[in-house]
Design an enzyme around this catalytic site. Structure first.
Site, short mmCIF file in Angstrom:
data_model
loop_
_atom_site.label_atom_id
_atom_site.label_comp_id
_atom_site.label_asym_id
_atom_site.label_seq_id
_atom_site.Cartn_x
_atom_site.Cartn_y
_atom_site.Cartn_z
N LYS A 151 -3.94 -2.50 6.07
CA LYS A 151 -2.83 -3.31 6.27
C LYS A 151 -1.94 -3.04 7.47
O LYS A 151 -1.04 -3.88 7.94
CB LYS A 151 -2.28 -3.70 5.19
N ASP A 152 -2.19 -1.70 8.17
CA ASP A 152 -1.28 -1.33 9.20
C ASP A 152 -1.40 -2.17 10.33
O ASP A 152 -0.96 -2.59 11.24
CB ASP A 152 -1.73 -0.04 9.66
#
Ligand SMILES: Cc1ncc(COP(=O)(O)O)c(C=O)c1O
Length: 525
Positions: free
Chosen positions: A92-93
């Site tokens: 999700k970065d």
């Protein structure tokens, strides 16, 4: 540092090894021998220094799975895309950085503004990292189920955290609704909204799509949370390598998989974090997923533990979900074909959960593994000497609850509805401090200060299992068909004190216990 193939890789056939091994790449005998060489070293080292940690998002390694695939008799090559090597520790970065940069470019946000996001944690950590570096205030609204590890990481990154109960997404107290309420109250605040955001940059380098037949990748297996990752990857694959099959992983208890009959289950809770939903997220395009498989908590956690132990991949629970599906989905792939499984995050987020044997036993995912068990370990809970019940009805006021607990010398009691439904636990200290802090009134019903998270145990379960629960929790509630609620309180001896409530939900039973205990618990109206 580039993402090109590592020429020194012993696995030349693996197309996805992008980064050189860390550390000095120049043998000690060379360094310092000539000024020219020192300059060359300095230039190379300078190039290796990242301007900030956000540059460490992307270019995650692809690793061959050597043992697990074989143990399932797979002929194809199984590869893991280790997204936990991103700067914030998860897949999700990528979307977090992209959402902020897109919004900055569009002039929607500027440093100093407040970013609010409802998330299961990993997007929160990614956003918090970006916010910390770029100078935004960050508020993360997180369901209570999410691990304390995630909360602590968010706090360390300077985030303000709001925790919400695990309810339906459209309930007023859900993390999504609470986030939008905060946005309406805080000036210059924004919800970038991962659920609606454009699909993230895919975790595959462009090369994968350029090269014909996708470098032998015939299948990718991806869990769906918001669905951003699977949609992003699948769309690109459909365009560039249409022969590659995209497998979606959706946990039991979620409604995302198609056909929808797959979603029929009695499971109501999902322990694996980050995947599954009780609605279809806007960003998820299910038309690009070739086939859905359901995963379950037990197989997922056991597989994550195997990935750690046998492959040395320190991944999280949803990685186990994806891999547990991959070993089923890839069984018809042939030798020479490749199946890529995305491992979204790392074990770091779950140190108090599935990596912990006691947590696994307590939740029924692992049979107990303690080697030197005390003599009482296998004795059943029903053998405990049961004493009279102390339960509170939900209508009892906080004041009455305090009086009852003080009078009987208990510091906690379960709150049980007349239907027999156990609503949770009320403690003397929390009731008193909530009233003193003004969060509740003496006249409020006791449900206002009731903890609704508690562990249940059956009469047939062992004291060993109970002991595992009491290691972390202060109490467990014993549930049985005949005796719906018993309440075990941890004593200093480590054993348990038990209270039981009679069968059924009739007034008579409540009344009987009421008279026996000489408590006015409010149910003899
Ligand atoms: C642990 C974990 N696994 C899988 C996913 C699924 O990713 P996506 O939201 O892109 O579907 C997430 C998303 O937050 C996650 O946190």
């Amino acid at each position: 540092m580039g993402c090109g193939p590592n020429k020194h890789s012993p696995h030349q056939s693996v197309p996805f090894v992008w980064e050189r091994a860390q550390g000095c790449e120049f043998p000690g005998r060379c360094v310092g021998q000539t000024g020219l060489f020192q300059v060359a070293v300095a230039v190379v080292l300078e190039k290796k220094i990242l301007p900030n940690i956000l540059k460490k998002i992307g270019c995650t390694p692809m690793v061959r799975i050597n043992k697990i695939g074989k143990s399932y008799g797979l002929k194809c090559e199984l590869l893991a895309k280790c997204e936990y090597f991103n700067a914030g520790g998860s897949v999700k970065d990528r979307i977090s950085l992209r959402m902020v940069e897109d919004a900055e470019r569009a002039g929607i946000i500027k440093p100093g503004d407040t970013l609010i996001e409802p998330t299961s944690g990993n997007t929160g950590i990614g956003l918090a990292l970006v916010a910390a570096l770029k100078g935004y205030r960050c508020i993360i609204v997180l369901p209570e189920k999410m691990s304390m590890e995630k909360v602590d990481i968010l706090k360390a990154l300077g985030v303000e955290i709001v925790r919400t109960p695990c309810t339906r997404f459209d309930a007023p107290e859900s993390n999504i609704r609470v986030a939008w309420k905060l946005k309406s109250e805080i000036p210059n605040s924004h919800i970038l909204d991962q659920v609606k955001a454009v699909p993230p940059l895919t975790p595959f380098p462009k090369r994968v799509y350029r090269v014909s037949r996708c470098l032998g990748v015939h299948m990718v297996v991806i869990g769906s949370g918001t669905g951003g990752t699977i949609t992003g990857v699948a769309r690109k694959l459909k365009e560039k390598c249409p022969e590659c099959k995209v497998i979606g992983v959706d946990p039991d208890g979620s409604i995302v998989a198609l056909p929808s009959e797959l979603n029929r289950t009695n499971t109501t809770t999902i322990e694996v974090e980050g995947i599954g939903h009780d609605f279809i997220p806007t960003v998820l395009d299910r038309s690009v997923v070739d086939q859905w498989y359901k995963s379950n908590d037990r197989d997922s956690f056991l597989m994550s533990r195997r990935l750690i132990r046998e492959e040395g991949l320190l991944c999280g629970g949803s990685s186990g979900s994806a891999m547990s599906v991959a070993v089923r989905a890839a069984k018809d792939l042939k030798e020479g074909q490749r199946c890529v499984v995305i491992l979204p995050d790392s074990v770091r987020n779950y140190m108090s959960k599935f990596v912990n044997d006691k947590w696994m036993i307590k939740n029924g995912f692992l049979n107990d593994v303690q080697e030197h068990k005390p003599w009482w370990w296998n004795i059943k809970v029903q053998k405990l000497n049961l004493s009279a019940p102390l339960i509170l009805l939900p209508e009892v006021s906080c004041q009455k609850a305090i009086e009852i607990l003080q009078e009987k010398g208990y510091d906690q009691a379960p709150v049980v509805a007349e239907s027999g439904l156990i609503l949770g636990m009320v403690t003397l200290s929390n009731t008193l401090s909530s009233v003193l802090a003004g969060n509740a009134e003496f006249s409020d019903p006791v449900t206002k200060v009731t903890y609704d998270q508690f562990s249940k145990i059956g009469l047939e379960d062992s004291l060993g299992k109970l002991s595992c629960i009491l290691e972390n929790d202060h109490f467990a509630i014993v549930v049985h068909e005949q005796m719906q609620c018993r309440y075990l309180q941890k004593l200093s001896t480590g054993l348990a004190q038990v209270f039981e409530r009679g069968k059924g939900n009739s007034q008579a039973h409540f009344g009987r216990y009421c008279k026996e205990c000489r408590f006015d618990l409010g149910w003899e109206k």
